[in-house]
Design a protein around this motif. Structure first.
Motif, mmCIF file in Angstrom:
data_model
loop_
_atom_site.group_PDB
_atom_site.id
_atom_site.type_symbol
_atom_site.label_atom_id
_atom_site.label_comp_id
_atom_site.label_asym_id
_atom_site.label_seq_id
_atom_site.Cartn_x
_atom_site.Cartn_y
_atom_site.Cartn_z
ATOM 1 N N LYS B 15 0.855 -1.189 0.000
ATOM 2 C CA LYS B 15 0.000 0.000 0.000
ATOM 3 C C LYS B 15 0.883 1.229 0.000
ATOM 4 N N PHE B 16 0.570 2.206 -0.839
ATOM 5 C CA PHE B 16 1.191 3.527 -0.754
ATOM 6 C C PHE B 16 0.101 4.474 -0.276
ATOM 7 N N ASP B 17 0.251 4.933 0.950
ATOM 8 C CA ASP B 17 -0.816 5.708 1.560
ATOM 9 C C ASP B 17 -2.136 4.956 1.433
ATOM 10 N N ASP B 18 -3.035 5.458 0.605
ATOM 11 C CA ASP B 18 -4.314 4.772 0.479
ATOM 12 C C ASP B 18 -4.405 3.908 -0.773
ATOM 13 N N VAL B 19 -3.396 4.016 -1.615
ATOM 14 C CA VAL B 19 -3.447 3.300 -2.885
ATOM 15 C C VAL B 19 -2.885 1.898 -2.710
ATOM 16 N N ILE B 20 -3.630 0.912 -3.151
ATOM 17 C CA ILE B 20 -3.136 -0.459 -3.099
ATOM 18 C C ILE B 20 -2.460 -0.761 -4.429
ATOM 19 N N ALA B 21 -1.142 -0.907 -4.409
ATOM 20 C CA ALA B 21 -0.405 -1.152 -5.649
ATOM 21 C C ALA B 21 -0.363 -2.635 -5.962
ATOM 22 N N VAL B 22 -0.154 -3.431 -4.934
ATOM 23 C CA VAL B 22 -0.162 -4.884 -5.108
ATOM 24 C C VAL B 22 -1.113 -5.448 -4.070
ATOM 25 N N ASP B 23 -1.992 -6.357 -4.531
ATOM 26 C CA ASP B 23 -3.099 -6.782 -3.691
ATOM 27 C C ASP B 23 -3.007 -8.275 -3.392
ATOM 28 N N SER B 24 -2.654 -8.624 -2.170
ATOM 29 C CA SER B 24 -2.494 -9.999 -1.672
ATOM 30 C C SER B 24 -2.286 -11.023 -2.787
ATOM 31 N N LEU B 25 -1.051 -11.114 -3.195
ATOM 32 C CA LEU B 25 -0.740 -11.854 -4.400
ATOM 33 C C LEU B 25 0.208 -13.009 -4.101
ATOM 34 N N ASP B 26 -0.055 -14.149 -4.702
ATOM 35 C CA ASP B 26 0.827 -15.319 -4.590
ATOM 36 C C ASP B 26 1.420 -15.605 -5.955
ATOM 37 N N GLU B 56 11.402 -1.874 -2.358
ATOM 38 C CA GLU B 56 10.183 -1.618 -1.607
ATOM 39 C C GLU B 56 9.977 -2.822 -0.700
ATOM 40 N N TYR B 57 9.475 -2.550 0.489
ATOM 41 C CA TYR B 57 9.138 -3.661 1.361
ATOM 42 C C TYR B 57 7.640 -3.859 1.336
ATOM 43 N N PRO B 58 7.188 -5.112 1.213
ATOM 44 C CA PRO B 58 5.746 -5.356 1.123
ATOM 45 C C PRO B 58 5.063 -5.004 2.446
ATOM 46 N N THR B 59 3.830 -4.501 2.341
ATOM 47 C CA THR B 59 3.055 -4.187 3.534
ATOM 48 C C THR B 59 2.697 -5.477 4.270
#
Lengths: 294, 360
Positions: B15-26, B56-59
């Motif tokens: 997440k960057f602030d409120d934007v989800i760039a990558v969404d729980s991905l396998d 970048e470190y994943p949320t």
């Protein structure tokens, strides 16, 4: 006739360039090059009375300069103080410029303006304010005496070379920040990432990439600070005391009370040439050094 | 034995602030695979690559490379190297020094260093450029230097962030083939980020199509083209005609659809790659429709139309055909210009049932 001249003018780029340059060029010739030439000529003359100068060519003034140790000592001190000022300014402004360039995301210009805000007041006032801060009844001493930490005000704060270095470093900080910031801001962030990716730590990346790439800014800052501070005479006069007297103060009195224009001119020429030589050497060495580091 | 989960991403979100760039991905990537991340700009592909590189470190979630958890490892310690979009060649040092840049930790002798640099320059066909500086190189040459600089480290994974984007078409196509050959030769896992579907298709073993932070489909290029799982993938890969349709009847095995406003047609449910929602589209590749002036007897479905535009592409010709009852012009392609059909001619379109894909 006029149209023929026009044709020549339109075709000749060099002529156009000189036209654009001419206001500045004329000013520099009248206000800078001509007086400089007069000064150089005077340095080879002899003062014979209060108003008279013997215009016969002689190297005697240069001999005078080197035969009296006070002159060389003052020249060396001027260079030493300027060197310390340059180092101190770089050490204090580089981190600031680095911070603005790499960590400030929005309103960078505002930061720069804020950084230079103190420099909107007059140079003299800024130097004077250091007197207020460092003096026997100044801010620091009053606070220390008032709080009972010390009984007598600290005398070593003012009227010495340290006070001159501190005051000059502060006075010239704004001029150092701008070239440093510009060169740091230009660095492509992906270069830092590339270095990081290739196995270098953040510190190694700084030494191997950031520092050499900001070199133009560092050299710019060095020259901007070193060259004018060698000749500064207001600051040493106000906060330097006898210990902080620099060659420029001597030159000032030679053109004033001591009334020896030729010796003053010779001192000035020698100061000017040593500054030029040192600036050249510093630039050369810094370039070599940073290239080797990467 | 090939290691199927050489690179393993588990539940990665960013997440960057409120934007989800990558969404729980396998995601699992095999050793020695040429894997592409394909998607429109802003789909999260570059963020994913930067998570792999360590920029970048994943949320949430974890990253494994070769069975070790690198989630919190800094880029300088990871066994991956990156080729940057703008190449990021250090401008203050020459090509030789650029390539040596990452080898300092290995404490090699001068001879060994020179040998390694020479080897890697040979690999990218840039021998003799050791003394050049970045500003003396063309875009393609810079790209090769960036490649050599990353490969000289002998990484386990090479990450490529749209490295061909800035090159002209001809050079790009050459580099595509070279990259592919290089990858096969070295056997290093390549992860390639691009928004250019052609690029992804020509080079990759497998392609992951991404949109809005999610992976929609991971398939070999052919399967991606022939069996898109949904409407987005079908439109993103190649050209396609999408026609609205509606379900008339449904049982365990078959769906009956109203197709092309022409008639009912039964479809075996097996041909669907994904769950179907209410909005079903009939998807037809331009080459799956045949075109002739007279009726096409061999086709299962025949439709009449009027040719509105003809575009000649050399190896193929595209016809844009207006069909009664369909809003958009149908795109029909024909290899070699066999039929002499001109604009505003009436024509007949033939479709075989087996070529019809359904997406939603």
């Amino acid at each position: 006739m006029i149209s023929a001249l026009q044709k020549i003018y339109v075709k000749n780029d060099q002529l156009k360039a000189y036209t654009l340059l001419s206001p500045a060029l004329i000013l520099i010739i009248i206000a800078m090059a001509a007086p400089m030439l007069v000064m150089i000529i005077t340095s080879f003359n002899t003062q014979i009375s209060m108003v008279e100068i013997d215009r016969t060519f002689t190297f005697d003034r240069y001999e005078d300069f080197f035969s009296k140790p006070i002159f060389s000592m003052l020249l060396f001190r001027s260079l030493k103080i300027s060197f310390l000022v340059t180092v101190l300014t770089l050490l204090t402004t580089y981190p600031l410029a680095y911070y603005i360039a790499f960590y400030v995301k929005k309103n960078k210009m505002l930061w720069i303006i804020l950084m230079t805000l103190p420099f909107w007041t007059s140079y003299l006032l800024r130097v004077f304010s250091w007197k207020v801060i460092l003096g026997n009844k100044g801010v620091i001493n009053s606070a220390l005496v008032g709080s009972g930490l010390i009984d007598e005000p600290l005398g070593f704060l003012l009227y010495n070379q340290g006070a001159v270095v501190l005051t000059l470093a502060h006075a010239w900080a704004a001029f150092a920040i701008l070239p440093l910031y510009v060169s740091l801001d230009k660095i492509d962030k992906s270069l830092l990432e590339a270095s990081y990716d290739l196995g270098n730590s953040k510190f190694e990346t700084f030494i191997r990439v950031t520092l050499p790439l900001s070199l133009p800014g560092i050299i710019g800052a060095i020259l901007i600070i070193f060259i004018p501070t060698v000749g500064d005479y207001v600051t040493p006069q106000m906060v330097g005391g006898t210990d902080g007297r620099m060659l420029s103060n001597m030159i000032q009195s030679l053109f004033g009370r001591a009334n020896n224009f030729p010796l003053g001119a010779a001192s000035a020429v020698l100061m000017l040439s040593s500054v030029c030589i040192i600036a050249g050497i510093v630039t050369y060495i810094t370039k070599k050094l940073t290239l080797r580091m990467s | 034995m090939v290691n199927n989960d050489f690179i393993k991403l588990r539940n990665i979100s960013k997440k960057f602030d409120d934007v989800i760039a990558v969404d729980s991905l396998d995601l699992d990537i095999s050793e020695g695979e040429f894997f592409s991340l394909l998607g429109p700009s802003g789909c999260g592909k570059t963020t994913l690559l930067r998570i792999l590189a360590g920029f970048e470190y994943p949320t949430t979630g974890s990253v494994f490379i070769d069975n070790s958890d690198v989630t919190n490892q800094t880029p300088n310690l990871r066994p991956s190297n990156m080729v940057f979009q703008n190449y990021a060649i250090f401008p203050h040092i020459n090509v030789q020094r650029n390539i040596e840049f990452g080898l300092r930790k290995e404490k090699l002798s001068r001879e060994e260093l020179n040998l390694r640099v020479k080897e890697s320059l040979k690999m990218v066909q840039l021998e003799g450029y050791e003394e050049r500086f970045s500003n003396q190189l063309s875009g393609g040459q810079r790209q090769r230097v960036a490649l050599a600089r990353a490969l000289v480290k002998r990484p386990k994974v090479l990450l490529l962030d749209e490295p061909l984007g800035a090159l002209d078409k001809k050079l790009r196509e050459e580099m595509q083939i070279e990259l592919r050959n290089l990858q096969k030769e070295l056997g290093i896992t390549f992860i390639f980020v691009t928004h250019d579907q052609e690029e992804a298709m020509t080079m990759s073993d497998r392609v992951a199509v991404m949109n809005e932070g999610k992976i929609l489909q991971i398939s070999p290029p052919k399967e991606l083209y022939n069996k898109p799982v949904n409407k987005f993938v079908s439109e993103f890969i190649g050209n396609i005609n999408l026609l609205e349709t509606s379900i008339i009847d449904e049982n365990d095995k078959n769906l009956t659809l109203d197709i092309l406003n022409i008639g009912k047609q039964d479809f075996n449910k097996n041909i669907f790659n994904s769950k179907l929602s209410e909005n079903i589209f009939v998807a037809l590749r331009p080459e799956d429709i045949s075109i002739k002036k007279e009726k096409i007897e061999t086709a299962d479905i025949n439709i009449k139309g009027i040719v509105k535009n003809v575009s000649f592409y050399g190896e193929s010709t595209y016809f844009y055909v207006k069909v009664e009852g369909i809003n958009k012009l149908l795109m029909v392609s024909n290899f070699v210009d066999q039929v002499s059909i001109n604009e505003n001619d009436e024509c007949s379109l033939g479709i075989n049932l087996e070529n019809i894909k359904l997406v939603s």
